[in-house]
Scaffold this motif. Structure first.
Motif, mmCIF file in Angstrom:
data_model
loop_
_atom_site.group_PDB
_atom_site.id
_atom_site.type_symbol
_atom_site.label_atom_id
_atom_site.label_comp_id
_atom_site.label_asym_id
_atom_site.label_seq_id
_atom_site.Cartn_x
_atom_site.Cartn_y
_atom_site.Cartn_z
ATOM 1 N N GLY A 1 66.627 -74.548 20.430
ATOM 2 C CA GLY A 1 65.845 -73.336 20.159
ATOM 3 C C GLY A 1 64.768 -73.047 21.179
ATOM 4 O O GLY A 1 64.043 -72.059 21.065
ATOM 5 N N GLY A 2 64.655 -73.875 22.219
ATOM 6 C CA GLY A 2 63.699 -73.584 23.285
ATOM 7 C C GLY A 2 64.077 -72.335 24.067
ATOM 8 O O GLY A 2 63.233 -71.750 24.757
ATOM 9 N N GLY A 3 65.341 -71.939 23.969
ATOM 10 C CA GLY A 3 65.783 -70.681 24.576
ATOM 11 C C GLY A 3 65.457 -70.612 26.055
ATOM 12 O O GLY A 3 65.812 -71.511 26.822
ATOM 13 N N VAL A 4 64.762 -69.556 26.473
ATOM 14 C CA VAL A 4 64.408 -69.426 27.888
ATOM 15 C C VAL A 4 62.991 -69.945 28.164
ATOM 16 O O VAL A 4 62.477 -69.784 29.269
ATOM 17 C CB VAL A 4 64.532 -67.970 28.393
ATOM 18 C CG1 VAL A 4 65.985 -67.502 28.326
ATOM 19 C CG2 VAL A 4 63.624 -67.030 27.617
ATOM 20 N N ASN A 5 62.375 -70.552 27.147
ATOM 21 C CA ASN A 5 61.029 -71.094 27.347
ATOM 22 C C ASN A 5 60.832 -72.372 26.521
ATOM 23 O O ASN A 5 59.972 -72.431 25.637
ATOM 24 C CB ASN A 5 59.985 -70.037 26.963
ATOM 25 C CG ASN A 5 58.579 -70.431 27.376
ATOM 26 O OD1 ASN A 5 58.372 -71.473 28.019
ATOM 27 N ND2 ASN A 5 57.601 -69.630 26.990
ATOM 28 N N PRO A 6 61.608 -73.425 26.829
ATOM 29 C CA PRO A 6 61.468 -74.656 26.044
ATOM 30 C C PRO A 6 60.064 -75.256 26.115
ATOM 31 O O PRO A 6 59.574 -75.805 25.137
ATOM 32 C CB PRO A 6 62.519 -75.600 26.643
ATOM 33 C CG PRO A 6 63.145 -74.906 27.787
ATOM 34 C CD PRO A 6 62.717 -73.492 27.796
ATOM 35 N N ARG A 7 59.419 -75.086 27.285
ATOM 36 C CA ARG A 7 58.071 -75.647 27.409
ATOM 37 C C ARG A 7 57.095 -74.923 26.480
ATOM 38 O O ARG A 7 56.257 -75.542 25.829
ATOM 39 C CB ARG A 7 57.583 -75.564 28.858
ATOM 40 C CG ARG A 7 56.483 -76.546 29.164
ATOM 41 C CD ARG A 7 56.049 -76.484 30.600
ATOM 42 N NE ARG A 7 57.106 -76.846 31.548
ATOM 43 C CZ ARG A 7 56.882 -77.422 32.715
ATOM 44 N NH1 ARG A 7 55.653 -77.715 33.075
ATOM 45 N NH2 ARG A 7 57.875 -77.691 33.533
ATOM 46 N N GLY A 8 57.237 -73.606 26.414
ATOM 47 C CA GLY A 8 56.384 -72.828 25.504
ATOM 48 C C GLY A 8 56.607 -73.245 24.059
ATOM 49 O O GLY A 8 55.671 -73.317 23.262
ATOM 50 N N CYS A 9 57.850 -73.509 23.728
ATOM 51 C CA CYS A 9 58.189 -73.946 22.372
ATOM 52 C C CYS A 9 57.535 -75.292 22.078
ATOM 53 O O CYS A 9 56.932 -75.496 21.025
ATOM 54 C CB CYS A 9 59.712 -74.039 22.245
ATOM 55 S SG CYS A 9 60.298 -74.468 20.609
#
Lengths: 455, 103
Positions: free
Chosen positions: A84-92
């Motif tokens: 579910g990190g999608g295109v921003n795993p770090r943000g997640c």
């Protein structure tokens, strides 16, 4: 080494039952919770969200879910793996870290897997020999390169294995195969060799069974669907894996649904092509080798799974802009419901033609008659039709035509055939259409990275 | 004797790009022999005439007593582009289970 591990499926897609992962970690013993959030179209939606706000771009259901399950997972030692990190795993991961901080949980390791997003590296990769031609049509990527919204490589299980080896309690990935989420903990816990392709195939097949959530435990079951109990609170599937490569598919006893050879077989057949050639980054699994045995009590044992070597490629999933579409419905009642629907369709098409509107496709379906099965639907006696919902849909590159279509539906009520109803919600507006571009890329051109955040 | 396929089999369908996959599973070994004989590529192609605009490919999974059909050029361009109500072909297994077969 543990004598067995229990891996629980928590989500089959972004939009699945919100309660399911909570039930999975509270209704019985599990070691891992795996959640698949990414359909092909999801990445482009997430990319658009990230373009508007660089902190977004991941499945936003995750932080509120973590608020509910983190205390339970921490106490019971359940590890969570999700794409579910999608295109921003770090943000997640950062959002989850904030949740953990606010709950007073410390000592938590959150791993982030990146490197799958190649949208900003396309020129460099093409120069390095990645042609990225369409796998289905053979077209070169140049034809859509200017319209690309997202481009992601499907990584397999091994970046997740590395994250677990680094002590991760939670693993957040971008585009990872659904099957890799389930295979990874088996490799990590049992020390399976990456060249042991039968074992890689075991975890891959188990992952295929888990990846659509309750579709393996009685949801969408075309067999005796009425026999499936308590679907208001279904148990999602659990893979109970053993070091020798056997896996029992089961569910928590206190939850609803059913695990039988029939429910598992339906999921095994879902969205597969050549069953002897199920390709993932980790192996090529042979679905004709799978032996299932019903042990009763919602336990189906899987054995005999065979696999072959992985290929030199990763699959790449790109999405690109493909014009606009609009959908509208009207409902006609007896008498002559179908005939009236067809007449309305003819009027609408003529009006749009007279206005000079152009579409790439104009599709009309008659719900209650042939919308699902098309030309394979049975003929029906017009007088026996109580009502028909007409579903009009258009797609094209000309925004003005698609917009005008939306303004020509309501007028049919006062200027078309009688006994019509069901137009609500205002004029439908054009939606952007996103098309999907599947391709392959040589594995050596992209490298996954694993970063561990500590809370 | 003719029966509907749904009396001896179940199944599931879904999308693979613009192709649909239709999996049909017999309830017992005898049923599997029947579906292998009755559900030929030719018959399935004819049954879905006007729905499947491309080639039909059949695969056998004797271990699951199942057949898997790939119906090419069927979903109006595929998942996100398709204007079909059933853009993912999810009801096509049910459509095929309505076929009359000889037992």
């Amino acid at each position: 080494m543990k004598e067995k591990i229990r891996i629980a499926s928590g989500q089959g897609f972004w939009g699945d039952l919100i309660e399911a992962p909570f039930w999975q970690v509270t209704s019985g013993q599990v070691d891992y919770l795996v959640m698949d959030y990414l359909a092909e179209v999801t990445m482009s939606i997430l990319q658009k969200q990230k373009n508007k706000d660089p902190k977004l771009g991941y499945a936003r259901d995750i932080p509120p879910l973590m608020r509910r399950i983190l205390p339970i997972c921490s106490e019971k030692g359940i590890k969570v793996i999700t794409n579910g990190g999608g295109v921003n795993p770090r943000g997640c991961a950062e959002a989850i870290a904030e949740v953990a901080n606010s709950l007073g949980i410390s000592g938590l390791k959150i791993a982030v897997i990146e490197g799958d997003n190649i949208n900003n590296r396309l020129d460099e990769l093409i120069a390095a020999g990645a042609y990225l031609e369409n796998m289905e049509t053979g077209e070169p990527i140049d034809s859509v390169k200017d319209k690309l919204l997202s481009a992601n490589v499907y990584f397999g299980a091994f970046p997740i294995v590395e994250a677990l080896q680094k002590g991760a309690d939670i693993v957040i990935t971008g585009r990872t195969t659904d099957t890799g989420l389930t295979l990874a903990p088996m490799i990590y816990e049992f020390g399976w060799d990456k060249e042991d392709f039968d074992k890689m195939a075991v975890g891959t097949v188990a992952g295929h069974i888990l990846e659509c959530g309750a579709q393996a435990t009685g949801g969408n079951f075309l067999g005796d669907w009425e026999s499936i109990p308590n679907m208001e609170k279904p148990g999602f599937p659990i893979a109970e894996a053993y070091p020798n490569g056997e896996v029992v598919i089961t569910k928590h006893e206190s939850l609803g649904g059913a695990v039988t050879i029939d429910t598992v077989s339906e999921q095994l057949l879902y969205e597969i092509g050549d069953p002897t050639d199920y390709i993932t980054p980790d192996c090529v699994a042979d679905f004709t080798s799978i032996q299932l045995k019903d042990e009763g009590n919602n336990r189906v044992r899987m054995s005999g799974v065979k696999g072959k070597s992985y290929t030199p490629f990763y699959k790449v999933s790109c999405s690109y802009e493909y014009g606009y579409s609009s959908v509208a419905t009207l409902t006609y009642s007896w008498p002559q419901a179908l005939k009236k629907g067809k007449a309305a369709d003819a009027i609408l098409r003529k009006r749009l033609e007279n206005l000079g509107c152009t579409f790439d496709e104009f599709r009309t379906e008659f719900v209650g008659y042939n919308a699902c099965h098309g030309a394979a639907a049975k003929e029906v006696n017009e007088d026996e039709i109580n009502e028909i919902m007409v579903r009009f849909a258009v797609r094209g590159n000309d925004y003005a035509s698609v917009e005008r279509f939306g303004k020509e539906i309501a007028p049919l009520i006062l200027t078309g055939p009688p006994a019509v109803t069901g137009f609500a919600g205002g004029r439908p507006k054009p939606s952007s259409v996103v098309a999907y571009w599947p391709a392959l890329i040589r594995k050596e051109l992209v490298t996954p990275t694993v970063l561990v955040l500590e809370v | 004797m003719k029966v509907k396929l749904i009396e001896i089999a179940h199944g599931r369908s879904g999308d693979k790009g613009d192709a649909a996959n239709v999996g049909i599973i017999a309830y017992d070994d005898k049923g599997y022999e029947i579906i292998k004989k009755e559900l030929t590529v030719k018959r399935v192609k004819e049954y879905f005439e006007g729905v499947c605009l491309g080639e039909v490919v059949r695969y056998e999974l004797p271990n699951l007593r199942a057949l898997n059909f790939i119906l090419h050029n069927t979903l109006g361009g595929g998942g996100t582009v398709s204007l079909k109500l059933d853009a993912q072909g999810k009801t096509l297994a049910a459509a095929l289970l309505r076929m009359e077969i000889e037992i």
